[in-house]
Design an enzyme around this catalytic site. Structure first.
Site, PDB file in Angstrom:
ATOM      1  N   HIS A  41     -38.787  14.126  -4.012  1.00 28.47           N
ATOM      2  CA  HIS A  41     -38.590  13.169  -3.046  1.00 28.47           C
ATOM      3  C   HIS A  41     -39.317  14.273  -1.981  1.00 28.47           C
ATOM      4  O   HIS A  41     -39.508  13.529  -0.874  1.00 28.47           O
ATOM      5  CB  HIS A  41     -36.775  13.238  -2.858  1.00 28.47           C
ATOM      6  CG  HIS A  41     -36.617  12.225  -3.841  1.00 28.47           C
ATOM      7  ND1 HIS A  41     -35.714  12.707  -4.723  1.00 28.47           N
ATOM      8  CD2 HIS A  41     -36.973  10.716  -4.455  1.00 28.47           C
ATOM      9  CE1 HIS A  41     -35.567  12.077  -5.752  1.00 28.47           C
ATOM     10  NE2 HIS A  41     -35.954  10.753  -5.611  1.00 28.47           N
ATOM     11  N   ASP A 154     -43.428   7.062 -10.180  1.00 29.22           N
ATOM     12  CA  ASP A 154     -43.165   5.711 -10.910  1.00 29.22           C
ATOM     13  C   ASP A 154     -44.303   5.137 -10.908  1.00 29.22           C
ATOM     14  O   ASP A 154     -44.578   3.953 -10.065  1.00 29.22           O
ATOM     15  CB  ASP A 154     -42.037   5.352 -10.202  1.00 29.22           C
ATOM     16  CG  ASP A 154     -41.250   6.410 -10.489  1.00 29.22           C
ATOM     17  OD1 ASP A 154     -39.919   5.818 -11.305  1.00 29.22           O
ATOM     18  OD2 ASP A 154     -40.620   6.964  -9.507  1.00 29.22           O
ATOM     19  N   SER A 190     -33.678  12.226 -11.020  1.00 23.80           N
ATOM     20  CA  SER A 190     -32.888  11.679 -10.687  1.00 23.80           C
ATOM     21  C   SER A 190     -31.778  12.475 -11.541  1.00 23.80           C
ATOM     22  O   SER A 190     -30.766  13.077 -12.485  1.00 23.80           O
ATOM     23  CB  SER A 190     -32.342  11.055  -9.344  1.00 23.80           C
ATOM     24  OG  SER A 190     -33.082  11.723  -8.613  1.00 23.80           O
ATOM     25  N   ARG A 191     -32.868  11.981 -12.662  1.00 28.96           N
ATOM     26  CA  ARG A 191     -32.317  11.461 -14.105  1.00 28.96           C
ATOM     27  C   ARG A 191     -32.370  12.940 -15.413  1.00 28.96           C
ATOM     28  O   ARG A 191     -31.060  12.435 -16.294  1.00 28.96           O
ATOM     29  CB  ARG A 191     -32.205  10.372 -15.026  1.00 28.96           C
ATOM     30  CG  ARG A 191     -32.268   9.039 -14.097  1.00 28.96           C
ATOM     31  CD  ARG A 191     -32.515   7.700 -15.023  1.00 28.96           C
ATOM     32  NE  ARG A 191     -31.586   6.448 -14.610  1.00 28.96           N
ATOM     33  CZ  ARG A 191     -32.443   5.409 -13.630  1.00 28.96           C
ATOM     34  NH1 ARG A 191     -34.202   5.726 -13.700  1.00 28.96           N
ATOM     35  NH2 ARG A 191     -31.490   4.049 -13.911  1.00 28.96           N
TER      36      ARG A 191
HETATM   37  P1  AMP Z   1     -36.440   7.365  -7.266  1.00 28.35           P
HETATM   38  O1  AMP Z   1     -35.335   7.776  -5.430  1.00 28.35           O
HETATM   39  O2  AMP Z   1     -35.832   7.565  -8.310  1.00 28.35           O
HETATM   40  O3  AMP Z   1     -36.144   5.990  -6.402  1.00 28.35           O
HETATM   41  O4  AMP Z   1     -37.586   7.912  -6.395  1.00 28.35           O
HETATM   42  C1  AMP Z   1     -37.920   7.453  -4.881  1.00 28.35           C
HETATM   43  C2  AMP Z   1     -38.958   7.969  -4.356  1.00 28.35           C
HETATM   44  O5  AMP Z   1     -39.495   9.440  -5.057  1.00 28.35           O
HETATM   45  C3  AMP Z   1     -39.900   6.605  -5.600  1.00 28.35           C
HETATM   46  O6  AMP Z   1     -41.621   7.091  -4.972  1.00 28.35           O
HETATM   47  C4  AMP Z   1     -40.544   7.789  -6.436  1.00 28.35           C
HETATM   48  O7  AMP Z   1     -41.260   7.730  -7.224  1.00 28.35           O
HETATM   49  C5  AMP Z   1     -40.217   9.263  -6.338  1.00 28.35           C
HETATM   50  N1  AMP Z   1     -40.799   9.791  -6.894  1.00 28.35           N
HETATM   51  C6  AMP Z   1     -39.724  10.634  -7.981  1.00 28.35           C
HETATM   52  N2  AMP Z   1     -39.578  11.760  -8.567  1.00 28.35           N
HETATM   53  C7  AMP Z   1     -40.534  12.241  -7.840  1.00 28.35           C
HETATM   54  C8  AMP Z   1     -41.696  13.727  -8.803  1.00 28.35           C
HETATM   55  N3  AMP Z   1     -41.560  13.957  -9.528  1.00 28.35           N
HETATM   56  N4  AMP Z   1     -43.007  13.507  -7.680  1.00 28.35           N
HETATM   57  C9  AMP Z   1     -43.027  12.723  -7.035  1.00 28.35           C
HETATM   58  N5  AMP Z   1     -42.693  12.215  -6.790  1.00 28.35           N
HETATM   59  C10 AMP Z   1     -41.926  11.318  -7.144  1.00 28.35           C
END
Ligand code: AMP
Length: 282
Positions: A41, A154, A190-191
């Protein structure tokens, strides 16, 4: 120590902050998240900061993208920790609406993006992209940033958001950012916090199996054969089950017969109750 990050919790307060920036001609970037932040993030925030004068991160665990049997209730939540990390990364504003601010009583609109939402994640989580497209269209229209930043982690979601933004003429540039990985190549998520020590060791095998599959496909092995072999390797590595591992057209995510166009390998597999996804360019 970084100073506290200002937070707004509803649309009028968000728009008032942004309007003040706009008056002086500042370029605004938005990074949507569900919190439980990690380096992945923060890399989005850093990329946004390179291109924008002000960066907003949103934090909202979106109930509409979880099915009733999924992990909405146990999804990790730590607003104070997230806020400190965002401040440290140079973020300027946290937008953390509650459920009633995002979905007031009587909310009845669903944004459905066809085609690119249908395969892969769409097959296994049919509710998912409707929830994502609805919340992301709201976030984009609430903030109307110049650009919004999403992770390639994603990948299908990124393609869905790009399609939706074009189709609805939402005047926001959608920027995809590379996946940030742990030292052993596991994509940060996060998971990953759900994984036991044993599951964590197995989880790291996924990205290596995907690399091997890319090599085999580039070496000329038939794509269906490469996919079947990779699925066997994932099961043999100790994953409980494989939802899919597939080599697809990088834009439409439809099946392909060869690598004459840009392609992507995408996978989803289970370790205990935890579902991991990953993808790479082929
Ligand atoms: P989330 O909080 O999981 O919905 O993710 C929020 C944003 O962070 C989304 O655009 C995800 O694709 C991005 N994101 C999550 N994990 C990663 C990662 N390992 N590398 C780059 N972006 C990420």
């Amino acid at each position: 120590m970084s100073s506290a990050l200002p937070v707004v919790r509803d649309v009028p307060a968000l728009r008032a902050e942004i309007a003040a920036w706009r008056k002086t001609g500042l370029r605004v970037g938005l990074v949507p998240t569900m919190g439980a932040l990690h380096e992945g993030h923060l890399s989005l925030v850093q990329t946004a900061k390179e291109k924008c004068d002000r960066v907003i991160a949103s934090l909202f665990v979106n109930p509409r993208q979880f099915a009733p049997h999924e992990d909405f209730d146990r999804y990790p939540r730590d607003e104070a920790g997230d806020s400190a990390m965002l401040a440290g990364a140079g973020c300027d504003l946290l937008y953390a609406p509650d459920r009633a601010a995002m979905y007031p009583a009587g909310f009845s609109t669903n944004v459905i993006v066809s085609d690119v939402s249908t395969p892969l994640e769409g097959e296994f989580r049919p509710h998912f992209f409707g929830g994502v497209a609805t919340v992301v269209s709201k976030l984009l229209l609430q903030a109307l940033p110049d650009a919004a930043y999403f992770g390639e982690k994603d990948y299908q979601q990124l393609q869905v958001i790009k399609r939706m933004t074009r189709d609805l003429d939402i005047p926001v540039e959608i920027v995809g950012c590379a996946t940030v990985r742990e030292h052993d190549g596991l994509a940060m998520s996060s998971r990953n916090a759900y994984l036991s020590a044993d599951e964590r060791r197995v989880a790291a095998r996924l990205n290596h199996i995907m690399h091997d599959a890319i090599k085999a496909a580039r070496g000329g092995e038939a794509i269906t054969e490469v996919e079947a072999e990779a699925a066997r390797h994932i099961a043999a590595a100790g994953f409980a089950s494989v939802d899919y591992i597939a080599i697809r057209d990088a834009e439409t995510l439809q099946p392909i017969a060869d690598l004459s166009r840009p392609a992507r390998i995408l996978a989803a597999a289970w370790l205990g109750k935890t579902r991991l996804i990953d993808n790479m360019a082929v």
